[in-house]
Write a protein that holds these residues in place. Structure first.
Motif, mmCIF file in Angstrom:
data_model
loop_
_atom_site.group_PDB
_atom_site.id
_atom_site.type_symbol
_atom_site.label_atom_id
_atom_site.label_comp_id
_atom_site.label_asym_id
_atom_site.label_seq_id
_atom_site.Cartn_x
_atom_site.Cartn_y
_atom_site.Cartn_z
ATOM 1 N N LEU A 1 0.859 -1.186 0.000
ATOM 2 C CA LEU A 1 0.000 0.000 0.000
ATOM 3 C C LEU A 1 0.894 1.233 0.000
ATOM 4 O O LEU A 1 1.972 1.226 0.609
ATOM 5 C CB LEU A 1 -0.892 0.039 1.253
ATOM 6 C CG LEU A 1 -1.979 -1.023 1.419
ATOM 7 C CD1 LEU A 1 -2.719 -0.803 2.740
ATOM 8 C CD2 LEU A 1 -2.952 -1.021 0.258
ATOM 9 N N PRO A 2 0.444 2.319 -0.646
ATOM 10 C CA PRO A 2 1.222 3.562 -0.599
ATOM 11 C C PRO A 2 1.250 4.118 0.831
ATOM 12 O O PRO A 2 0.310 3.899 1.607
ATOM 13 C CB PRO A 2 0.460 4.510 -1.527
ATOM 14 C CG PRO A 2 -0.493 3.658 -2.289
ATOM 15 C CD PRO A 2 -0.759 2.448 -1.479
ATOM 16 N N ASP A 3 2.309 4.824 1.180
ATOM 17 C CA ASP A 3 2.403 5.407 2.528
ATOM 18 C C ASP A 3 1.280 6.396 2.807
ATOM 19 O O ASP A 3 0.862 6.562 3.948
ATOM 20 C CB ASP A 3 3.753 6.127 2.698
ATOM 21 C CG ASP A 3 4.905 5.141 2.733
ATOM 22 O OD1 ASP A 3 4.665 3.961 3.042
ATOM 23 O OD2 ASP A 3 6.049 5.555 2.439
ATOM 24 N N ASP A 4 0.800 7.054 1.740
ATOM 25 C CA ASP A 4 -0.239 8.076 1.929
ATOM 26 C C ASP A 4 -1.641 7.556 1.627
ATOM 27 O O ASP A 4 -2.562 8.332 1.342
ATOM 28 C CB ASP A 4 0.057 9.303 1.063
ATOM 29 C CG ASP A 4 0.129 8.964 -0.429
ATOM 30 O OD1 ASP A 4 0.126 7.760 -0.771
ATOM 31 O OD2 ASP A 4 0.195 9.901 -1.257
ATOM 32 N N ILE A 5 -1.817 6.242 1.703
ATOM 33 C CA ILE A 5 -3.137 5.654 1.431
ATOM 34 C C ILE A 5 -4.171 6.216 2.395
ATOM 35 O O ILE A 5 -3.897 6.439 3.576
ATOM 36 C CB ILE A 5 -3.061 4.107 1.542
ATOM 37 C CG1 ILE A 5 -4.345 3.452 1.028
ATOM 38 C CG2 ILE A 5 -2.784 3.673 2.958
ATOM 39 C CD1 ILE A 5 -4.398 3.305 -0.445
ATOM 40 N N LYS A 6 -5.361 6.451 1.900
ATOM 41 C CA LYS A 6 -6.404 7.098 2.708
ATOM 42 C C LYS A 6 -6.760 6.340 3.983
ATOM 43 O O LYS A 6 -7.001 6.937 5.028
ATOM 44 C CB LYS A 6 -7.681 7.244 1.859
ATOM 45 C CG LYS A 6 -7.724 8.493 1.007
ATOM 46 C CD LYS A 6 -9.124 8.674 0.463
ATOM 47 C CE LYS A 6 -9.080 8.660 -1.059
ATOM 48 N NZ LYS A 6 -10.438 8.775 -1.624
ATOM 49 N N ASN B 1 -2.460 2.265 -9.994
ATOM 50 C CA ASN B 1 -1.865 3.466 -10.607
ATOM 51 C C ASN B 1 -0.485 3.770 -10.041
ATOM 52 O O ASN B 1 0.420 4.177 -10.771
ATOM 53 C CB ASN B 1 -2.798 4.668 -10.394
ATOM 54 C CG ASN B 1 -4.074 4.568 -11.196
ATOM 55 O OD1 ASN B 1 -4.081 3.985 -12.274
ATOM 56 N ND2 ASN B 1 -5.159 5.134 -10.681
ATOM 57 N N LYS B 2 -0.312 3.560 -8.749
ATOM 58 C CA LYS B 2 0.967 3.895 -8.097
ATOM 59 C C LYS B 2 2.024 2.832 -8.352
ATOM 60 O O LYS B 2 3.216 3.125 -8.427
ATOM 61 C CB LYS B 2 0.762 4.065 -6.591
ATOM 62 C CG LYS B 2 0.087 5.371 -6.218
ATOM 63 C CD LYS B 2 0.812 6.037 -5.079
ATOM 64 C CE LYS B 2 0.175 7.403 -4.818
ATOM 65 N NZ LYS B 2 0.862 8.122 -3.756
#
Length: 499
Positions: A415-420, A444-445
């Motif tokens: 998961l991206p670090d800035d995931i909601k 996308n990331k």
């Protein structure tokens, strides 16, 4: 006329031996005399006029004029009386170098009564007299003046004791220093029963000393047990009291409980202390509560707490899942509940779960609040579906999302670090935010190295468990299958798929 020398026979004196009780009574009398001394000189007309005059000056905020008006001993008595008995005056006329010098001006020194009044001021209000600089200034002043008193061969026992304990007591961290210096076999009361240190039981200084005694007890009671000290340390005036090195007593309480509790679990009563004082650490780091409490602890301590709270999140999620199955009459959900519970609890038992976040609907929120106190509940977000409950688990190197109803089991490799879903400033989520939207964002990331699976909870032949196990193992996770199945289930699973 001469008289013969009279021969008198004196009766034998039968002196009883003094016991602890007699010395205790003597101490009470000594404390009573201290109270009488405090009131000495406070009934004359000149004193009452001075009090009114200094109050008027203080209310007009002409503090410089107030200093200049202190020219007689009766003025000193009026000022010390106001400092001890008028909170508004204390705020407007705080302890300062100018004030202390002004109090010595009438006699060129402090009278015994004035010095004792200032000592009482320290014991009564201590950390509420002002910031560290003021406490340092005031403490140094008292130590210096007591040293001069003690140099006199006629120095009283009261002043001698104050002088001897001064380097410990008259410091900004005086209570902590005092508790640390109590010798084995002695108690706090032994110290405070000494002449000069008596009569301040309700004062701020002794109150903090007792709080520190609670800390000492907390460090000695058996780990995880409920003890009366736990009821004391969750009182606001205890955990928000000053400790030392810019820390509060609450910081020390948190550290003791976290460090003494085992990595794998914490008792409910000890966990409730953590949540009552500092709340859940899984909140935005900019939040006032995080900054006040968790920012002063180590990352290792915080991670340990987050691990414990993951178990709480799972416990609540499973309660919500079970409650919905029963209240809705959903027999399929009720039948599948034990296997889902065993699977998720098994992941935590193996130490695979590093982090979690709980998302619940309004119905589950009402259910939790009906059976738990506000401070017993961890922080959780809301899902915009009144009947839905969803949990996120960071499992090893993977990320898992499980939910109630017909919600699929989702597992992602990254998961991206800035995931909601891990943005703790965001408190409300739709069901898609916790499922399909994650797939879109991650695709996308990470277009080349992102993998995921979404699994329908089909109970036939352990279908959903096998898919989840296969995906986790393909991502490099080592699983102990005996922990995620019952004994009977594990035997059947091995026959179908091997270990």
């Amino acid at each position: 006329m001469t008289f013969g020398r009279l021969k008198l026979s004196m009766p034998a004196l039968r002196c009883m031996e003094w016991t602890e009780r007699h010395f205790s009574e003597f101490s009470k009398c000594s404390a009573r005399l201290s109270d009488i001394a405090q009131k000495a000189g406070t009934t004359s007309d000149a004193f009452n006029i001075s009090v009114k005059n200094f109050l008027k000056i203080a209310n007009s905020n002409n503090i410089e004029i107030l200093y200049k008006e202190i020219i007689k001993p009766v003025h000193v008595r009026a000022i010390t009386y106001l400092l001890l008995n008028n909170s508004s005056f204390r705020k407007k006329v705080p302890i300062s170098q100018k004030l202390l010098r002004a109090l010595e001006k009438p006699l060129g020194r402090l009278s015994n009564l004035a010095l004792l009044s200032l000592v009482r001021l320290w014991f009564e209000y201590f950390d509420r007299l002002g910031p560290e600089e003021i406490l340092k200034l005031f403490g140094n002043f008292l130590n210096d003046r007591l040293e001069k008193k003690a140099a006199n061969s006629n120095c009283s026992t009261e002043f001698q004791n104050l002088y001897e304990y001064g380097p410990v007591i008259f410091k900004k961290d005086g209570p902590a220093r005092l508790v640390e210096t109590i010798p084995p076999g002695s108690t706090l009361n032994d110290v405070f029963n000494k002449p000069g240190l008596q009569g301040y039981e309700s004062g701020r200084f002794q109150t903090i000393c007792r709080m520190l005694y609670y800390i000492d007890t907390l460090g000695k009671i058996p780990v995880g047990t409920h003890h009366s000290v736990l009821d004391e340390v969750i009182k606001r005036d205890v955990y928000e009291a000053s400790y030392k090195d810019n820390l509060l007593i609450g910081h020390k309480i948190l550290s003791i409980i976290i460090d003494r509790s085992p990595e794998e679990d914490i008792s409910d009563s000890w966990q409730n202390v953590l949540l009552s004082i500092a709340g859940d650490p899984r909140v935005p780091k900019s939040s006032p509560k995080y900054q006040k409490w968790w920012a002063f602890l180590t990352q290792k301590q915080i991670s340990k707490v987050c691990g414990w709270l993951s178990k709480v999140d799972l416990k609540l999620f499973l309660q919500a899942l079970e409650e919905h199955g029963v209240s809705s009459g959903n027999t399929d959900l009720q039948r599948m509940f034990p296997s889902r519970k065993k699977f998720l609890e098994g992941l935590i038992k193996q130490g695979l779960v590093k982090h979690s976040r709980l998302f619940i609907g309004s119905n589950a929120d009402k259910f939790f609040k009906s059976i738990y106190g506000y401070k017993e509940l961890p922080s959780y977000a809301r899902v915009l579906d009144s009947n839905r409950s969803i949990i996120y688990l960071h499992v090893g190197n993977c990320h898992m999302i499980e939910g109630s109803h017909s919600f699929k089991l989702w597992i992602f490799t990254k998961l991206p670090d800035d995931i909601k879903i891990l943005n703790y400033t965001k408190r409300e989520f739709s069901v898609s935010d916790l499922s399909t939207s994650i797939v879109s964002e991650c695709s996308n990331k990470f277009p080349n190295n992102f993998y995921y699976t979404s699994i329908v909870h089909s109970p036939s032949n352990f279908n959903w468990q096998h898919k989840a196990i296969s995906f986790l193992r393909s991502a490099g996770e080592s699983l102990d299958l005996e922990e995620i199945f019952t004994n009977n289930e594990y035997s059947l699973y091995k026959k179908m798929y091997g270990a």
